[in-house]
Design a protein around this motif. Structure first.
Motif: not given
Length: 180
Positions: A115-120
């Motif tokens: 859903k949010i890429g590497t921001s996870a």
């Protein structure tokens, strides 16, 4: 992936929702609202809802109170799982856990990556067990609460989910406390 065994009967669980925030009131608690809506839509029972400040002792005290309450099977908290100085929900949860469910955070990260890429990587979602009660700490965003519920908790809190689920082992979570 959902694998529901329709030959089994759904067993509702009793869930408490805790929002951790220094600023939110119930009227603005969108993440708590998401969790309440989804758990009720799934057929579970909301037995308690509360908001506490980002204080480790206050969070742990509320978790312990619900763990001690025989009417609560599951506690889901939202907020305070990030990296800032005020984010102490994970530490409070771990103060209460008897056992941590390490894979919960891993699976949540996997879901979040889509859903949010590497921001996870900035989330510290966690899960554990204490006194026969499941405890889950989710990030404070409505999107993260939707993802955690829709992709993980909805299925693991459904007795019909195969090959296994959290509900089927509930009666054995505190068996170590009953041994002689």
């Amino acid at each position: 992936m959902s694998r529901i065994d329709e030959s089994k009967e759904f067993i509702p669980v009793r869930i408490a929702v805790l929002t951790v925030s220094d600023t939110r009131e119930l009227a603005e608690d969108r993440s708590g609202d998401v969790l309440v809506g989804r758990l009720q839509e799934a057929g579970h029972t909301l037995v308690a809802r509360s908001i506490v400040r980002d204080e480790r002792t206050d969070i742990a005290a509320q978790l312990r109170a619900w763990v001690a309450d025989p009417e609560v099977d599951v506690v889901i908290s939202t907020g305070g799982t990030g990296l800032t100085g005020r984010d102490v929900t994970v530490e409070a949860h771990r103060d209460v856990y008897e056992k941590e469910i390490e894979a919960f955070g891993t699976v949540f990260t996997h879901v979040s990556m889509a859903k949010i890429g590497t921001s996870a990587v900035q989330s510290r979602a966690t899960g554990g067990v204490a006194g026969g009660t499941y405890l889950f700490a989710l990030p404070g965003s409505p999107g993260a609460c939707k993802d955690a519920w829709d992709e993980i908790l909805k299925w693991q809190l459904d007795y019909r989910h195969r090959p296994c689920n959290f509900v089927e082992i509930m009666p054995r979570l505190d068996e170590h406390l009953r041994r002689k």
